[in-house]
Design a protein around this motif. Structure first.
Motif: not given
Length: 315
Positions: A243, A246-248, A250, A274-275, A278, A281-282, A285, A313
């Motif tokens: 996170a 900047g990614v999760a 998914g 890509d938080l 996309n 994203g949240p 996550l 986050t």
């Protein structure tokens, strides 16, 4: 940064001599098999409906398929990141021998491939091969791919029409997405298999083992309380580091986490989110946090998904 791999990154294959001697690691596994029940609102790559067969299966024919290594035939960006682990066989004269299927899924199958150099040293790797006609069976794929675009106009048109070429392009996109994620995460010290090379829609990567056999999925083990707490610490750290970048994942759940003794290794990364780019994203996550916490809660650990989400986050 790479020093983190000793603790966080996945276990690696040990180069073998021509005699193929089997090595073991430590004492017995502190886990036993259980019958997993998937209770979340989406279908994992290898859910119960797929009835996957974990573990190697012998090839259907007596003659094992062999080919010369393509390690030096692919472009530099298609070979794994530096520093290259010592167990990786880079000899251009090495032979790759297919040993059988490790597991099957809706988007890809994973095979065991033995790469042996002329001097007899060798290593067994996992070869993940994406299937071009089956990606459409992956539910919610649109939610994962928002923010991704094909570079060529022809490819974008084919993707929108879902033609045969478009499905082939989609397969390549998923393979490249997983390759990029593996390289990025491994370089950051996260617990993922080392990516050896990508060639088309096939990714050769480190085979995660425990006691000389492929490691079981987290859904298949029952750790004691102490190990359960250690497992959750590792997952919380991994989710937090992703996170922060900047990614999760998914699609994170106990079905795509391997339990290699006292360490967990994350697999199946083609849908990395890509938080920022996309809009889902949240939400994805948060779902990762819920899925992970649900598994630990079912085994008696007092954890809270919302607290984990708020903790990881990015501000």
């Amino acid at each position: 940064m790479h020093a983190q791999h000793q603790d966080l990154a996945s276990t690696r294959n040990t180069p073998r001599s021509a005699q193929r001697s089997t090595s073991t690691t430590g004492s017995g596994h502190r886990a036993d098999d259980i019958d997993p029940l998937f209770v979340f609102d989406y279908v994992p790559v290898d859910g119960p409906d797929d009835a996957p067969h974990d573990g190697p299966r012998a090839p259907e024919t007596d003659d094992a398929e062999q080919r010369f290594t393509t390690y030096w035939d692919v472009e530099k960006g298609c070979r794994g990141p530096d520093p290259v682990p010592e167990w990786v066989i880079t000899d251009s004269g090495a032979l790759d021998t297919e040993l059988g299927v490790l597991k099957t899924g809706k988007e890809a199958d994973v095979f065991l491939v033995d790469r042996t150099a002329p001097d007899g040293t060798g290593v067994v790797m996992a070869a993940k091969r994406y299937r071009d006609l089956d990606h459409r069976s992956f539910r919610r794929s649109a939610a994962y791919t928002e923010g991704r675009t094909a570079r060529r106009t022809r490819d974008r048109r084919a993707l929108s029409r879902k033609s045969e070429w478009g499905r082939a392009v989609a397969a390549g996109q998923w393979a490249v997405a997983e390759w990029d994620a593996l390289c990025r995460y491994w370089s950051a010290g996260l617990p993922v298999p080392y990516p050896v090379q990508i060639d088309g829609t096939e990714i050769l990567m480190e085979l995660i083992e425990y006691d000389g056999t492929p490691a079981p999925r987290l859904s298949q083990v029952r750790p004691d309380v102490e190990l359960l707490e250690e497992y959750f610490f590792q997952m919380r750290t991994a989710i937090s580091v992703m996170a922060a970048q900047g990614v999760a994942h998914g699609d994170l759940s106990a079905y795509n986490i391997l339990a290699a003794g006292e360490r967990l290794v994350i697999i199946d990364l083609p849908q990395v989110i890509d938080l920022i780019a996309n809009p889902n994203g949240p939400e994805l996550l948060l779902r990762d946090c819920r899925n992970v916490c649900s598994w630990f809660q079912a085994r008696g650990l007092d954890v809270d998904a919302q607290e984990l989400f708020e903790e990881v986050t990015p501000v």
